[in-house]
Design an enzyme around this catalytic site. Sequence first.
Site, mmCIF file in Angstrom:
data_model
loop_
_atom_site.group_PDB
_atom_site.id
_atom_site.type_symbol
_atom_site.label_atom_id
_atom_site.label_comp_id
_atom_site.label_asym_id
_atom_site.label_seq_id
_atom_site.Cartn_x
_atom_site.Cartn_y
_atom_site.Cartn_z
ATOM 1 N N LEU A 124 2.459 -15.435 -7.447
ATOM 2 C CA LEU A 124 1.046 -15.122 -7.582
ATOM 3 C C LEU A 124 0.864 -13.889 -8.455
ATOM 4 O O LEU A 124 0.131 -13.890 -9.446
ATOM 5 C CB LEU A 124 0.469 -14.886 -6.179
ATOM 6 C CG LEU A 124 -0.972 -14.444 -6.065
ATOM 7 C CD1 LEU A 124 -1.908 -15.558 -6.520
ATOM 8 C CD2 LEU A 124 -1.297 -14.069 -4.613
ATOM 9 N N GLU A 362 1.842 -8.225 -0.014
ATOM 10 C CA GLU A 362 0.821 -9.170 0.481
ATOM 11 C C GLU A 362 -0.497 -8.479 0.787
ATOM 12 O O GLU A 362 -1.099 -8.679 1.839
ATOM 13 C CB GLU A 362 1.348 -9.933 1.691
ATOM 14 C CG GLU A 362 2.550 -10.745 1.256
ATOM 15 C CD GLU A 362 2.846 -11.935 2.135
ATOM 16 O OE1 GLU A 362 1.901 -12.458 2.752
ATOM 17 O OE2 GLU A 362 4.009 -12.339 2.165
ATOM 18 N N THR A 364 -2.255 -4.550 -0.288
ATOM 19 C CA THR A 364 -2.047 -3.156 0.098
ATOM 20 C C THR A 364 -2.975 -2.803 1.267
ATOM 21 O O THR A 364 -3.916 -3.536 1.577
ATOM 22 C CB THR A 364 -2.392 -2.224 -1.073
ATOM 23 O OG1 THR A 364 -3.783 -2.380 -1.370
ATOM 24 C CG2 THR A 364 -1.573 -2.561 -2.319
ATOM 25 N N SER A 365 -2.713 -1.666 1.865
ATOM 26 C CA SER A 365 -3.581 -1.201 2.962
ATOM 27 C C SER A 365 -5.025 -1.071 2.494
ATOM 28 O O SER A 365 -5.964 -1.328 3.254
ATOM 29 C CB SER A 365 -3.092 0.150 3.485
ATOM 30 O OG SER A 365 -1.831 -0.003 4.081
HETATM 31 C C1 LIG Z 1 9.276 -6.100 -2.602
HETATM 32 C C2 LIG Z 1 8.060 -6.844 -3.045
HETATM 33 C C3 LIG Z 1 7.965 -8.204 -2.834
HETATM 34 C C4 LIG Z 1 6.855 -8.927 -3.294
HETATM 35 N N1 LIG Z 1 6.851 -10.285 -3.161
HETATM 36 C C5 LIG Z 1 5.857 -11.011 -3.754
HETATM 37 C C6 LIG Z 1 5.899 -12.439 -3.796
HETATM 38 O O1 LIG Z 1 6.818 -13.060 -3.252
HETATM 39 N N2 LIG Z 1 4.930 -13.103 -4.451
HETATM 40 C C7 LIG Z 1 3.905 -12.459 -5.063
HETATM 41 O O2 LIG Z 1 3.082 -13.115 -5.648
HETATM 42 N N3 LIG Z 1 3.807 -11.090 -5.042
HETATM 43 C C8 LIG Z 1 4.777 -10.357 -4.418
HETATM 44 N N4 LIG Z 1 4.715 -8.972 -4.430
HETATM 45 C C9 LIG Z 1 3.612 -8.304 -5.107
HETATM 46 C C10 LIG Z 1 2.668 -7.564 -4.153
HETATM 47 O O3 LIG Z 1 1.907 -8.459 -3.437
HETATM 48 C C11 LIG Z 1 1.842 -6.570 -4.998
HETATM 49 O O4 LIG Z 1 2.708 -5.531 -5.379
HETATM 50 C C12 LIG Z 1 0.666 -6.011 -4.262
HETATM 51 O O5 LIG Z 1 -0.277 -6.987 -4.032
HETATM 52 C C13 LIG Z 1 -0.005 -4.861 -5.031
HETATM 53 O O6 LIG Z 1 -0.225 -5.162 -6.355
HETATM 54 P P1 LIG Z 1 0.238 -4.151 -7.493
HETATM 55 O O7 LIG Z 1 1.634 -3.787 -7.213
HETATM 56 O O8 LIG Z 1 -0.071 -4.725 -8.812
HETATM 57 O O9 LIG Z 1 -0.659 -2.858 -7.245
HETATM 58 P P2 LIG Z 1 -2.126 -2.597 -7.821
HETATM 59 O O10 LIG Z 1 -2.963 -3.763 -7.550
HETATM 60 O O11 LIG Z 1 -2.018 -2.104 -9.206
HETATM 61 O O12 LIG Z 1 -2.612 -1.441 -6.872
HETATM 62 C C14 LIG Z 1 -2.349 -0.070 -7.116
HETATM 63 C C15 LIG Z 1 -3.145 0.761 -6.137
HETATM 64 O O13 LIG Z 1 -4.537 0.581 -6.353
HETATM 65 C C16 LIG Z 1 -5.177 0.207 -5.154
HETATM 66 N N5 LIG Z 1 -6.311 -0.650 -5.408
HETATM 67 C C17 LIG Z 1 -6.336 -1.791 -6.122
HETATM 68 N N6 LIG Z 1 -7.560 -2.319 -6.095
HETATM 69 C C18 LIG Z 1 -8.327 -1.499 -5.362
HETATM 70 C C19 LIG Z 1 -9.691 -1.504 -4.954
HETATM 71 N N7 LIG Z 1 -10.522 -2.476 -5.305
HETATM 72 N N8 LIG Z 1 -10.135 -0.488 -4.180
HETATM 73 C C20 LIG Z 1 -9.314 0.516 -3.814
HETATM 74 N N9 LIG Z 1 -8.017 0.562 -4.167
HETATM 75 C C21 LIG Z 1 -7.535 -0.430 -4.926
HETATM 76 C C22 LIG Z 1 -4.104 -0.480 -4.379
HETATM 77 O O14 LIG Z 1 -4.390 -0.495 -3.014
HETATM 78 C C23 LIG Z 1 -2.911 0.374 -4.689
HETATM 79 O O15 LIG Z 1 -2.956 1.519 -3.889
HETATM 80 C C24 LIG Z 1 5.801 -8.245 -3.935
HETATM 81 C C25 LIG Z 1 5.881 -6.859 -4.114
HETATM 82 C C26 LIG Z 1 6.999 -6.160 -3.703
HETATM 83 C C27 LIG Z 1 7.054 -4.690 -3.966
#
Ligand SMILES: Cc1cc2nc3c(=O)[nH]c(=O)nc-3n(C[C@H](O)[C@H](O)[C@H](O)COP(=O)(O)OP(=O)(O)OC[C@H]3O[C@@H](n4cnc5c(N)ncnc54)[C@H](O)[C@@H]3O)c2cc1C
Lengths: 380, 377
Positions: A124, A362, A364-365
């Site tokens: 995803l 899955e 973030t907080s």
């Molecule tokens: C070990 C690991 C395994 C994973 N496995 C999978 C998997 O199997 N399949 C898959 O699809 N994904 C997977 N992920 C991805 C994971 O779901 C994402 O890392 C996560 O959803 C956050 O996205 P991002 O890293 O792009 O952070 P970003 O979306 O860039 O977020 C950065 C920060 O901004 C904050 N933020 C973003 N939007 C807002 C908002 N509207 N209001 C306030 N704050 C906001 C976030 O909370 C966070 O603090 C995995 C990640 C890791 C690290």
Amino acid sequence: MELRDKQQHYRDQVREFAVQEIEPLARQIDDTGEYPRELFDKLSDFGLFGIQAPVEYGGQGLDTVSYAIAVEEASRVCGSTGIMVAAHNSLGIMPFILFGNSQQKEQYIPPLASGKNGLGSFGLTEPGAGSDAGATKTVAVREDSEWVINGNKCFITNAGMCQVLVITAKTEKIPGSRGISSFIVDRGTPGFVVGKKEDKMGLRGSDTRELAFENMRLPQEKMLGNEGEGFKQFMIILDGGRISIGAMALGLAQGAFDYALEHVKTSSFLGKPKTNYQSYQWKIADMYTKIQAARHLIWHSARLEDAHQKIVLESAMAKLYASEIATECVRMAMQIVGQRGYLEETPLERMYRDVRLCEVGEGTSEIQRIVISRNLFKSK
Amino acid sequence: MDFAFSEDQLMLRDSTRDLVKENFALSANDEDKDRSLNPETLKSLKDLGYLGICTPNESGGAGFDTLSLVIVLEEIASYDASAALLVSGMNSLSIGGLLPHSDQNVVRDYLSRVSNGDLIGAVAINESDDSYSHHANRTRASLRGNNYVLNGFKAHVLDAELADFFIVSARTGDDEGEISLFILDKNTPGLKIESIPRMMGNNAAAIGNIRLDDCSVPLLNLVGKEGGGLASAQTVLQLNQLGLAAIAVGISAGSLRESIDYSKVRTQFDQPLCEFEAIQFMLADMSTSIDAARLLVYKAAVAFDQHSDYAELICAAKLFASETAFKNVHHANQIFGGYGYIKEYAVERLFREQLFTELFAQNNDTLRLHISKRLLG
Ligand SMILES: Cc1cc2nc3c(=O)[nH]c(=O)nc-3n(C[C@H](O)[C@H](O)[C@H](O)COP(=O)(O)OP(=O)(O)OC[C@H]3O[C@@H](n4cnc5c(N)ncnc54)[C@H](O)[C@@H]3O)c2cc1C
């Protein structure tokens, strides 16, 4: 919080299996970043790769409560095993169970439920689409009777060891999260490139990778569910996934608690048993209270799921709370154990690094808080 | 109350900042993996006098005060905490352990060679995890002819694998407080360095355990008087605590710096992260807590320089700076989302490094006991 007899029995069995088979290898798995094949096969034989898959497709056919228990128990001794099992069951197989047609179910669920020939993954997240998963840039363009797919995914769990994965791609050029569809990608499909394994803080035995699709061609049969329903589908998948990441956090918290409790009961400070000190008593009391509260939330949402009720709000609360208190609990355990906790020789050192993912993966907080408050504002 | 730095301090801060940013920053992640400092980094620290920054000029050092030391430690730690730990450890050893006894020829010689970067020393005092009373519990030294013979064990000695010599504490009498300090060359027969495979972070700090098996030490290597080492051991510990407090502030400052930069360039939902209120609040809390911790660290350093009552302030500084540092690395990791979990990013390392500042040189619950004991008289 009473478990039904069958659930309690399953809990005892998984605990025993985890302690006997997984725990002794947990440090090695973290150190080497390799998952031992022999142990992998034992997980398969125990049924951990098809926990909720229907019995007629070779799964265990267990309920969501049992699933949460399995993830908790695995994570209690080894976070890498916990996330591998969690991602495979709720992200790898679940899309087929929920959205597959009968042909897709028959073809994919049995081998996935065994896992022997590889796990399932869910693609995803993209470099530009994390929290905003609807912003997917991967595109699928129809050419004759096929879909031609181009794009990138990142952070995909189990991707290096998967036999098949489900991905999301934009099938219609409309802004926002509409026009997304899900596709089934078999390992070895031409144009499907699996990238290098990420070097992570923790969960080092779990396989996390980037993926690329370069003019990858898929026939129509590889579309999962209806065209344009991808966004709706993965929202449902993530609701369930939150229970499992919550259960994973819970397991890590319980593991840290068990280690700290044993330490307090068997150590002394300035010549007196540690159990005599309020600083230790308080931490132990706080940890256990928070852990039990988190378990209530997780089992409550699991039961709602089993009763086919809506779990959006409950699963978000369970995941948010469990992951945040898990961080607190591992930290309290560190304070209890002291300097040695920082060294590789204790499982706490590993748990501290493993648990960090739970507040991010899955959703973030921050995203959980958005989901929760949005639901509360909506309701009358 | 004057919050302004002197000209010298400002220059020192700015030149350190430039040095670290340009030369240390890029190798910090690799140092952690390689489990040793980058040779260039180590050379700069030696050549530029950082290892003897607080040693008076007449003893071969740079002659700065303790406030300058904490300023420098913060700057270095914001990019490279392991390098900062070395600077902190060496200055604690010099100022707390050697300087008070520099009327002794051997001690004076070591002090000047440490200060000019010739020798690396490590402090081997700690023996247990709790380390409440930093007394030598198990290590003994007894006089045999013209030598002391040491037997015992020292736990979690920082820079053990890098050191040319150790300052070792040992009991020389029946009483708990009868501690003596000795200088032991690393090649002393019977001295064995047991490396610790890996820690959560700060792996370039080359931590190890030390076993002493009938180690023979010349009488001249006794630092100070026999049985009179407790005060020095205590000062070394306190300076280490102050150093960790400053390093915690540096880790926090590094987290904030990385967070601000990243939140401006990363977009989700069609806007930079820094436009979300939740992220703005995190940044505001980080900055506020860093300023508060920094002031407490400065205050403790100034108290040390002025010989006023500093023991409690140092405990408070380490307690507060290290705990707020957790909130800061946690916010930073949260802001980086999944990328904060990947080793390419500095915040991943900062997260692991922070916990060290809570647990080492006496863990924070122990500091709470010290503080309340003083409050209650
Ligand atoms: C070990 C690991 C395994 C994973 N496995 C999978 C998997 O199997 N399949 C898959 O699809 N994904 C997977 N992920 C991805 C994971 O779901 C994402 O890392 C996560 O959803 C956050 O996205 P991002 O890293 O792009 O952070 P970003 O979306 O860039 O977020 C950065 C920060 O901004 C904050 N933020 C973003 N939007 C807002 C908002 N509207 N209001 C306030 N704050 C906001 C976030 O909370 C966070 O603090 C995995 C990640 C890791 C690290």
